[in-house]
Design an enzyme around this catalytic site. Structure first.
Site, PDB file in Angstrom:
ATOM      1  N   HIS A  19       0.823  -1.212   0.000  1.00  0.00           N
ATOM      2  CA  HIS A  19       0.000   0.000   0.000  1.00  0.00           C
ATOM      3  C   HIS A  19       0.859   1.265   0.000  1.00  0.00           C
ATOM      4  O   HIS A  19       0.338   2.360  -0.252  1.00  0.00           O
ATOM      5  CB  HIS A  19      -0.882  -0.015   1.258  1.00  0.00           C
ATOM      6  CG  HIS A  19      -2.286   0.456   1.030  1.00  0.00           C
ATOM      7  ND1 HIS A  19      -2.897   0.521  -0.217  1.00  0.00           N
ATOM      8  CD2 HIS A  19      -3.239   0.887   1.914  1.00  0.00           C
ATOM      9  CE1 HIS A  19      -4.136   0.957  -0.086  1.00  0.00           C
ATOM     10  NE2 HIS A  19      -4.366   1.206   1.189  1.00  0.00           N
ATOM     11  N   ASN A  66      -6.623   6.769   4.484  1.00  0.00           N
ATOM     12  CA  ASN A  66      -8.033   7.133   4.374  1.00  0.00           C
ATOM     13  C   ASN A  66      -8.294   8.636   4.470  1.00  0.00           C
ATOM     14  O   ASN A  66      -9.385   9.091   4.112  1.00  0.00           O
ATOM     15  CB  ASN A  66      -8.852   6.423   5.459  1.00  0.00           C
ATOM     16  CG  ASN A  66      -8.899   4.918   5.241  1.00  0.00           C
ATOM     17  OD1 ASN A  66      -8.271   4.390   4.331  1.00  0.00           O
ATOM     18  ND2 ASN A  66      -9.655   4.237   6.072  1.00  0.00           N
ATOM     19  N   ASP A  91      -0.868   2.732  -5.310  1.00  0.00           N
ATOM     20  CA  ASP A  91      -0.914   1.312  -5.646  1.00  0.00           C
ATOM     21  C   ASP A  91      -2.223   1.002  -6.365  1.00  0.00           C
ATOM     22  O   ASP A  91      -3.248   1.623  -6.130  1.00  0.00           O
ATOM     23  CB  ASP A  91      -0.803   0.463  -4.371  1.00  0.00           C
ATOM     24  CG  ASP A  91      -1.913   0.767  -3.371  1.00  0.00           C
ATOM     25  OD1 ASP A  91      -2.023   1.934  -2.936  1.00  0.00           O
ATOM     26  OD2 ASP A  91      -2.677  -0.157  -3.027  1.00  0.00           O
ATOM     27  N   ASN A 112      -9.189   3.875  -1.044  1.00  0.00           N
ATOM     28  CA  ASN A 112      -9.561   4.837  -0.005  1.00  0.00           C
ATOM     29  C   ASN A 112      -8.739   6.120  -0.043  1.00  0.00           C
ATOM     30  O   ASN A 112      -9.231   7.194   0.318  1.00  0.00           O
ATOM     31  CB  ASN A 112      -9.456   4.186   1.374  1.00  0.00           C
ATOM     32  CG  ASN A 112     -10.574   3.194   1.619  1.00  0.00           C
ATOM     33  OD1 ASN A 112     -11.656   3.316   1.041  1.00  0.00           O
ATOM     34  ND2 ASN A 112     -10.331   2.203   2.451  1.00  0.00           N
TER      35      ASN A 112
END
Length: 204
Positions: A19, A66, A91, A112
């Protein structure tokens, strides 16, 4: 000016996770092109430099994935940047490992970090999707928060090196030229065609 944003999560426990490949790419670019050291700014870490003759601010939000949009919005507002002057590196599950795609605008496809940036800026910014592959719907969360494996690092490091090498094209807004040169750099070498053996004619 270009605002170059890598998406990821702060902290050493996240540093090598899939991530965080956006953070990794921005770090590689900043190091390759001699950016000033990263320092705390805009709810993250930021470093100034030049890409293709264009002033560039590399930003790694520390608001966690987020809430990435909070940091991006603060930097964009400070410099009075239009969305098209912002490039977000992130990513991408729905792209083969080691592949990249660039586009202007679009949806967040459930990512997100992009969802947060969309909420802060709208969708009309530039994106670089960095493929990490898809493990199957039920394994997504664990997959993106796992470290890259040793096998994956065999394509990851050359990809980061190529992104960094050709980053000046991003500063000039030549996303197509950037993508072409990265693809050429990473293409497997073509096997050499053996030359036919010379047949010497017998002497009289």
């Amino acid at each position: 000016m270009l605002l170059l944003v890598g998406l990821g999560n702060p902290g050493p426990e996240h540093r090598n996770q899939r991530h965080n490949v956006g953070f990794m790419a921005v770090d590689a670019i900043a190091e390759r092109h001699g950016f000033a050291p990263f320092r705390k700014r805009f709810q993250g870490e930021a470093a100034e430099g030049m890409l293709g003759g264009v002033k560039t601010l590399a930003l790694k939000p520390h608001t966690y994935m987020n809430n990435s949009g909070r940091a991006v919005q603060e930097a964009a507002h400070f410099y009075k940047l239009a969305p098209a002057e912002i490039l977000v590196l992130h990513d991408e599950l729905d792209l083969a490992p080691g592949k990249i795609r660039l586009k202007l605008g679009g949806g967040h496809a459930g990512h997100n970090g992009l969802r947060s940036v969309d909420a802060a800026l709208g969708p009309d910014y530039r994106r670089m999707r960095i493929g990490i592959g898809h493990p199957g719907r039920e394994r997504v969360l664990g997959f993106v928060l796992q470290n890259f494996s040793g096998e994956e690092k065999q394509w990851l490091q050359p990809l980061l090196d190529a992104i960094a090498e050709f980053a000046p094209y991003l500063g000039k807004g030549d996303d197509a030229g950037f993508a072409t040169r990265v693809a050429q750099k990473l293409a497997p070498p073509k096997p050499e065609t053996p030359k036919p053996a010379k047949i010497e004619k017998p002497k009289d």
